[in-house]
Design a protein around this motif. Structure first.
Motif, PDB file in Angstrom:
ATOM      1  N   SER A 113       0.859  -1.185   0.000  1.00  0.00           N
ATOM      2  CA  SER A 113       0.000   0.000   0.000  1.00  0.00           C
ATOM      3  C   SER A 113       0.892   1.230   0.000  1.00  0.00           C
ATOM      4  CB  SER A 113      -0.924   0.006   1.215  1.00  0.00           C
ATOM      5  OG  SER A 113      -0.274   0.573   2.326  1.00  0.00           O
ATOM      6  N   TYR A 115       0.845   3.671   1.946  1.00  0.00           N
ATOM      7  CA  TYR A 115       1.189   4.080   3.309  1.00  0.00           C
ATOM      8  C   TYR A 115       2.537   3.489   3.750  1.00  0.00           C
ATOM      9  CZ  TYR A 115      -3.701   5.515   3.552  1.00  0.00           C
ATOM     10  OH  TYR A 115      -4.897   6.117   3.300  1.00  0.00           O
ATOM     11  N   LEU A 141      -2.496  11.504   0.413  1.00  0.00           N
ATOM     12  CA  LEU A 141      -2.448  10.589   1.554  1.00  0.00           C
ATOM     13  C   LEU A 141      -1.461  11.033   2.635  1.00  0.00           C
ATOM     14  CD1 LEU A 141      -2.461   7.184  -0.388  1.00  0.00           C
ATOM     15  CD2 LEU A 141      -4.414   8.369   0.612  1.00  0.00           C
ATOM     16  N   TYR A 193      -7.012   4.700  -4.524  1.00  0.00           N
ATOM     17  CA  TYR A 193      -6.861   5.588  -3.368  1.00  0.00           C
ATOM     18  C   TYR A 193      -7.426   6.978  -3.661  1.00  0.00           C
ATOM     19  CZ  TYR A 193      -3.956   1.813  -1.697  1.00  0.00           C
ATOM     20  OH  TYR A 193      -3.530   0.584  -1.282  1.00  0.00           O
ATOM     21  N   GLU A 685     -10.293  -3.294  -0.106  1.00  0.00           N
ATOM     22  CA  GLU A 685     -10.859  -2.003   0.284  1.00  0.00           C
ATOM     23  C   GLU A 685     -12.296  -1.865  -0.222  1.00  0.00           C
ATOM     24  OE1 GLU A 685      -9.801   2.760   0.222  1.00  0.00           O
ATOM     25  OE2 GLU A 685      -9.025   1.491  -1.378  1.00  0.00           O
ATOM     26  N   ASP A 750     -10.632   8.326   4.747  1.00  0.00           N
ATOM     27  CA  ASP A 750      -9.345   7.636   4.618  1.00  0.00           C
ATOM     28  C   ASP A 750      -8.476   7.858   5.861  1.00  0.00           C
ATOM     29  OD1 ASP A 750      -7.695   6.003   2.969  1.00  0.00           O
ATOM     30  OD2 ASP A 750      -6.432   7.736   2.563  1.00  0.00           O
ATOM     31  N   TYR A 754      -7.309   5.030   8.671  1.00  0.00           N
ATOM     32  CA  TYR A 754      -5.912   4.878   9.098  1.00  0.00           C
ATOM     33  C   TYR A 754      -5.819   4.929  10.630  1.00  0.00           C
ATOM     34  CZ  TYR A 754      -0.825   5.352   8.736  1.00  0.00           C
ATOM     35  OH  TYR A 754       0.525   5.141   8.821  1.00  0.00           O
ATOM     36  N   LYS A 755      -6.611   5.816  11.232  1.00  0.00           N
ATOM     37  CA  LYS A 755      -6.615   5.947  12.695  1.00  0.00           C
ATOM     38  C   LYS A 755      -7.173   4.684  13.352  1.00  0.00           C
ATOM     39  CE  LYS A 755      -8.050   9.166  16.325  1.00  0.00           C
ATOM     40  NZ  LYS A 755      -8.783  10.413  16.627  1.00  0.00           N
ATOM     41  N   LYS A 757      -6.951   1.707  12.203  1.00  0.00           N
ATOM     42  CA  LYS A 757      -5.898   0.690  12.131  1.00  0.00           C
ATOM     43  C   LYS A 757      -4.836   0.926  13.204  1.00  0.00           C
ATOM     44  CE  LYS A 757      -6.320  -0.191   7.163  1.00  0.00           C
ATOM     45  NZ  LYS A 757      -5.645  -0.103   5.857  1.00  0.00           N
ATOM     46  N   GLU A 758      -4.472   2.216  13.386  1.00  0.00           N
ATOM     47  CA  GLU A 758      -3.462   2.545  14.388  1.00  0.00           C
ATOM     48  C   GLU A 758      -3.924   2.190  15.801  1.00  0.00           C
ATOM     49  OE1 GLU A 758      -2.726   6.710  13.662  1.00  0.00           O
ATOM     50  OE2 GLU A 758      -0.777   6.253  12.762  1.00  0.00           O
ATOM     51  N   ARG A 761      -7.051  -1.943  15.079  1.00  0.00           N
ATOM     52  CA  ARG A 761      -7.890  -2.607  14.055  1.00  0.00           C
ATOM     53  C   ARG A 761      -9.156  -3.211  14.668  1.00  0.00           C
ATOM     54  NH1 ARG A 761      -4.378  -3.518   8.961  1.00  0.00           N
ATOM     55  NH2 ARG A 761      -2.357  -2.787   9.644  1.00  0.00           N
TER      56      ARG A 761
END
Length: 771
Positions: A113, A115, A141, A193, A685, A750, A754-755, A757-758, A761
């Motif tokens: 990805s 990221y 991103l 994306y 996704e 998006d 991401y947050k 996941k941080e 999850r």
């Protein structure tokens, strides 16, 4: 000697017009359509002698066209940035509906990805112009890789040797080298994306578009013809390219390119050369959001079809009309402040169909049109008599109005209908209800017309449309007369199951622009301006604002009376005809079902049967606009399956595909409303889009989907969040009117994903809150 000169003269008369096409890269199948147009004589047939030049990598291929070194060139969405800097270029037509520019990484690197590219070494182009879509994705991103700008023809080998972490290349080209060596790669596509930009576009310079518009049209026509030919005769074109253009490329490699480009061009679902101005505006907004464009850019200034129309602008209006407009400086327009979907004064803002026509007409006449603020239609008519308005946006002539207005050519023709309570019978003959009270808005033209045609009709004057529909619902009136568009719009919005369209008039309401008759030149100006509006544009506006379907209901009483009197023989004949009709109807239904399935194929993801990214781009805009019109919240969630790559590596791709199908079915089953949408954007996704729910309701829905996915109990040993397959969500819930554009929503969702996941999850992060 004289004979030689004569022959040279004759030859010069019939020689084609010499022009140069500057390619954006080296010879390959990427430019097959241009080769086909040249080699098969499509250019020659139109009198064009075309030289196709390979890219000189030491030069800027776009500037070569701008400065006249070549008349035509090929480039991608970087062209919009050149336009923002006032560079004199004009886009002729897009060829690739999607950019083939992608990032390649080795499977073994686990960089799957964008990221994961932070601070990684990416082998990139020497010039930003060659990879702008990828740079825009990083900006979008917030990813910052290290760009190694030493990329050359064979530098993909650096990735093979693990000398770099990633490599920028073309989906149709470099993946072939890795496939040939049996090396597995990841492909990171900006389209997955939120950066689904146009790929190769044919463009020219302003000088060519201004001085030789017919030549531009011919070149465009022959080029599109060439592309269809190239894709329908791939093997023939591969041989031509191999023998005359790209001698160092293998037949196998050229065939790989050909098949990859078929997917990028998508000629079977989108005609080659199709240009969507809305998509261009989306790209411009994206650039503006990231500070890449500061000034406003008028799309019509650099799209050839619109640009060409502007070139001819001076021929549309004569000198007298142009002089009048220069002195006038602004046209004042009155509207009906409450007449949706045609128009409305929404807290000082002009909305509806006429607002869109106003924008078009402003461009045609070259000066602003200013809406005069009024509270009622009667006030607007009064202002017109007092010359406070120069024009009316949408009116029909009557004897009274002819005293102070001229009327342009109609630009809308709308059927007149009668609305009744839901339990009333269908009205076959309007004259049969002349003894009943029927409402009509005071001041509307069709009221005068109907009074003349049906003198016995009991017409009751009303303040406005809403007043009429309320009185019909409360049975104070038998019916209300209005247009199909306006009555249908309000019934669908406020009176479903209570009111219905029960009949229609033979008359159509033909509406145009009313212009003050003490300045008759205005009629001439707007007649010419209306004439410039294309049928396609009319249809776009109608499709956007009018989705009402009108179906007649049959009154079977007369049929039954007649049937009782007919002979037995005629009944047999009738039954025979009905049998034939039944067979015909079955065949029609079968064909329609086949057609329906083929539409579905173009908008659905083959693996999961969810809607695909192409349909997502269409629906996102429509649902956002719909939510704005209805004063609703817009709710948008991005979702990723947690640790999906390790799942694929552990259980295999077959099980991975099955998991994607099971998760997709789970999401589908969790959404129940007609305007709840789910899309597979690519890989693992997904996007979920809906409107009308509060933050609490939307959060509950998404949390339910998250739990339902975990409850599938799909074993996932390498999931750090659970022993089963799970998903993370980024959810945005906003008042739709506060949202500038789709990209803003996408970017926020998006970041929230991401947050989530941080934060471990298997979480939902909504409006900056993790739940």
């Amino acid at each position: 000697m004289k004979l030689l000169i004569f022959l040279l003269f004759i030859t010069s008369l019939y020689a084609g017009e010499k022009i140069v096409l500057q390619l954006k890269w080296l010879h390959q199948f990427q430019f097959a359509g241009y080769y086909a147009a040249k080699e098969k004589g499509f250019y020659n047939e139109l009198g064009l002698d075309v030289e196709i030049r390979e890219r000189d990598r030491s030069k800027n291929n776009i500037e070569q066209v701008i400065n006249g070194e070549a008349q035509y060139g090929i480039a991608d969405s970087i062209l919009f940035l050149y336009r923002s800097k006032k560079e004199p270029l004009v886009i002729v037509t897009p060829i690739f509906q999607h950019t083939p520019n992608v990032i390649l990484t080795l499977k073994s690197s686990d960089i799957d990805s964008p990221y994961k590219l932070n601070n990684k070494k990416l082998l990139f182009y020497k010039k930003d112009t060659d990879g702008f879509g990828i740079l825009a994705m990083f900006e979008h991103l917030g990813v910052k890789p290290y760009l190694d700008r030493t990329k050359d023809k064979k530098s993909y080998e650096a990735l093979m040797k693990h000398e770099v972490d990633a490599y920028t290349g073309y989906l149709s080209n470099e993946p072939f080298y890795f496939k040939e060596k049996g090396m597995d790669i990841n492909i990171i596509n900006p389209a997955n994306y939120g950066l689904d930009l146009y790929g190769d576009m044919l463009f020219t310079n302003k000088d060519e578009a201004t001085k030789h518009p017919e030549r531009v049209k011919k070149f465009k026509e022959a080029t599109i013809k060439g592309w269809y030919y190239a894709l329908e005769h791939k093997d023939e074109m591969i041989k031509i390219i191999k023998s005359k253009y790209a001698k160092n490329k293998s037949i196998k490699h050229l065939r790989y390119e050909a098949d990859a480009l078929e997917e990028i061009i998508q000629r079977k679902s989108i005609p080659i050369g199709t240009l969507d101005k809305g998509r261009i505006r989306y790209t411009l907004e994206l650039y503006k959001d990231h500070g890449l464009i500061e000034n406003e850019i008028d799309v019509d200034d650099y799209i050839f079809d619109s640009f060409n129309k502007k070139i001819d602008k001076n021929t549309i209006l004569n000198s007298k009309e142009n002089d009048y407009l220069k002195k006038k400086k602004v046209i004042k327009m009155c509207i009906d402040p409450d007449w949706m979907p045609f128009e409305k004064n929404d807290r000082g803002k002009h909305i509806g169909m006429t607002a869109e026509y106003k924008q078009i007409l402003e461009k045609e006449i070259g000066i602003p049109i200013e809406v005069v603020q009024t509270k009622t239609w009667q006030d607007s008519l009064k202002f017109g008599k007092e010359r406070k308005c120069d024009i009316f946006s949408l009116v029909m002539p009557t004897k009274e109005r002819l005293k102070y207005l001229d009327f342009s050519t109609p630009y809308l023709k709308i059927p007149l209908v009668i609305v009744t309570n839901i339990d009333e019978f269908f009205i076959n003959d309007i004259s049969s209800v002349t003894n009943k009270k029927i409402g009509v808005v005071d001041g509307y033209a069709y009221g005068e017309i109907l009074r003349e045609k049906y003198p016995k009709m009991n017409l009751v004057k009303l303040k406005n449309l809403k007043d009429g529909l309320e009185k019909v619902r409360n049975k104070e009136l038998f019916g209300f007369i209005g247009t199909l568009a306006t009555t249908g719009y309000h019934i669908q919005k406020n009176y479903i199951g209570e009111l219905k369209i029960a009949g229609k008039f033979d008359e159509k309401w033909e509406l145009g622009i009313g212009t003050r008759n003490d300045e008759p030149i205005l009629k001439s100006i707007f007649d010419k301006a209306i004439k410039q509006i294309s049928l396609k544009k009319h249809q776009e506006i109608l499709n956007k604002w009018i989705s009402v379907k009108y179906e007649q209901e049959m009154d079977y009483k007369p049929i039954l009376k007649w049937a009782l009197g007919i002979s037995f023989v005629f009944i047999i004949v009738l039954l025979f005809i009905l049998r034939i009709n039944r067979k015909l109807n079955l065949e029609i239904r079968s064909r329609k079902e086949t057609e329906r399935k083929l539409q579905e194929l173009s908008i659905t993801d083959e693996l999961t049967t969810l809607y695909n990214r192409r349909y997502f781009n269409i629906i996102f805009t429509k649902l956002l606009n719909s939510a704005k019109r209805d004063n609703h919240n817009i709710c948008f969630a991005l979702m990723d399956i947690d640790f999906f790559k390790p799942y694929n590596d552990t259980y295999g791709h077959i099980m991975g595909d099955k998991a994607l199908r099971d998760v997709s079915r789970c999401i589908k089953d969790s959404l129940s409303r007609a305007d709840d949408y789910c899309f597979r954007l690519g890989g693992e996704e997904f996007a979920i889009l809906f409107k009308g729910l509060s933050k609490e309701q939307a959060t509950k829905l998404i949390k339910g989907i998250k739990q339902n996915i975990e409850d599938l109990k799909i074993e996932h040993k390498k999931n750090g969040a659970s022993q089963y397959l799970t998903a993370s969500f980024g959810l945005v819930v906003k008042d739709a009117k506060e949202v500038k554009n789709e990209n803003e929503l996408y970017r926020e969702a998006d970041a929230l994903l991401y947050k989530a996941k941080e934060n471990g999850r298997n979480k939902v992060c909504v409006n900056d809150e993790t739940v």
